[in-house]
Write a protein that holds these residues in place. Sequence first.
Motif, PDB file in Angstrom:
ATOM      1  N   CYS A 174       5.230  19.448   4.007  1.00  0.00           N
ATOM      2  CA  CYS A 174       5.679  20.861   3.552  1.00  0.00           C
ATOM      3  C   CYS A 174       7.151  21.053   3.522  1.00  0.00           C
ATOM      4  N   GLY A 175       7.602  20.571   4.745  1.00  0.00           N
ATOM      5  CA  GLY A 175       9.187  20.873   4.598  1.00  0.00           C
ATOM      6  C   GLY A 175      10.057  20.164   3.519  1.00  0.00           C
ATOM      7  N   GLU A 176       9.602  18.847   3.237  1.00  0.00           N
ATOM      8  CA  GLU A 176       9.994  18.423   1.842  1.00  0.00           C
ATOM      9  C   GLU A 176      10.037  19.391   0.880  1.00  0.00           C
ATOM     10  N   ARG A 177       8.834  19.997   0.571  1.00  0.00           N
ATOM     11  CA  ARG A 177       8.958  20.712  -0.775  1.00  0.00           C
ATOM     12  C   ARG A 177       8.965  22.273  -0.338  1.00  0.00           C
ATOM     13  N   GLY A 178       9.810  22.608   0.782  1.00  0.00           N
ATOM     14  CA  GLY A 178      10.408  23.944   0.649  1.00  0.00           C
ATOM     15  C   GLY A 178       9.070  24.834   1.355  1.00  0.00           C
ATOM     16  N   ILE A 179       8.274  24.438   1.808  1.00  0.00           N
ATOM     17  CA  ILE A 179       7.064  25.299   2.341  1.00  0.00           C
ATOM     18  C   ILE A 179       6.894  25.151   3.712  1.00  0.00           C
ATOM     19  N   GLU A 220      -0.451  14.194  15.690  1.00  0.00           N
ATOM     20  CA  GLU A 220       0.284  13.166  14.443  1.00  0.00           C
ATOM     21  C   GLU A 220       0.129  13.928  13.074  1.00  0.00           C
ATOM     22  N   ASP A 221      -1.247  14.291  12.970  1.00  0.00           N
ATOM     23  CA  ASP A 221      -1.526  14.803  11.467  1.00  0.00           C
ATOM     24  C   ASP A 221      -0.735  16.190  11.156  1.00  0.00           C
ATOM     25  N   ILE A 222      -0.723  16.899  12.305  1.00  0.00           N
ATOM     26  CA  ILE A 222       0.104  18.482  12.087  1.00  0.00           C
ATOM     27  C   ILE A 222       1.530  17.971  11.776  1.00  0.00           C
ATOM     28  N   ARG A 223       1.946  17.039  12.619  1.00  0.00           N
ATOM     29  CA  ARG A 223       3.550  16.765  12.303  1.00  0.00           C
ATOM     30  C   ARG A 223       3.706  16.232  10.997  1.00  0.00           C
ATOM     31  N   TRP A 224       2.645  15.197  10.431  1.00  0.00           N
ATOM     32  CA  TRP A 224       2.938  14.698   9.103  1.00  0.00           C
ATOM     33  C   TRP A 224       2.912  15.789   8.280  1.00  0.00           C
ATOM     34  N   LEU A 225       1.957  16.699   8.211  1.00  0.00           N
ATOM     35  CA  LEU A 225       1.707  17.916   7.420  1.00  0.00           C
ATOM     36  C   LEU A 225       2.940  18.827   7.121  1.00  0.00           C
ATOM     37  N   ASP A 226       3.573  18.993   8.615  1.00  0.00           N
ATOM     38  CA  ASP A 226       4.710  19.796   8.534  1.00  0.00           C
ATOM     39  C   ASP A 226       5.920  19.122   7.755  1.00  0.00           C
TER      40      ASP A 226
END
Length: 169
Positions: A157-162, A148-154
Amino acid sequence: MIATELFPRPKRFELTGGEVNTIPQPSFEITNQTGEGYRIELQQNALRVTTGSSGKPRAEATIFQIQELLCKKGSLPACVLEDYPTLQTRGFMLDISRGRVPRRAVLEKLVHALWLLKFNQLQLYTEHVFQYRGHERVWRGTGAFAPEDIRWLDALCGERGIELVPNQN
């Protein structure tokens, strides 16, 4: 001058006359252009952005910097600026297998900084600091990331175009 205070410095900058005392709500025109380029027109009563969908986070980062400048200076010149990345991939690799594993608050700050710098990739290098099922002996006590930490980070990042890129040994 505003162009020299933005980072990275925009490729094209032109003063259009007049001053801006407040940043209007941006109006985005999303085109079918490819790449991460964008055009921002800043006027007293309008902030128009023309970009493709992948350029929108880069334009938003520039608008954030413009707002910060306005807060410091009180007013800015009306202008048009255009920018696009010189390199297609602008990445940062974070090795979380050496030393302490960062917590979410630290990762939020990192992603924000990468967004402002207009990076488009975060590689997360892990070895023993991911909670693989059945391998608890390897990661127990390390502060390892849960799925869930990786999903949160993904998502962050996605919200910022990363793009979050796994990098594993």
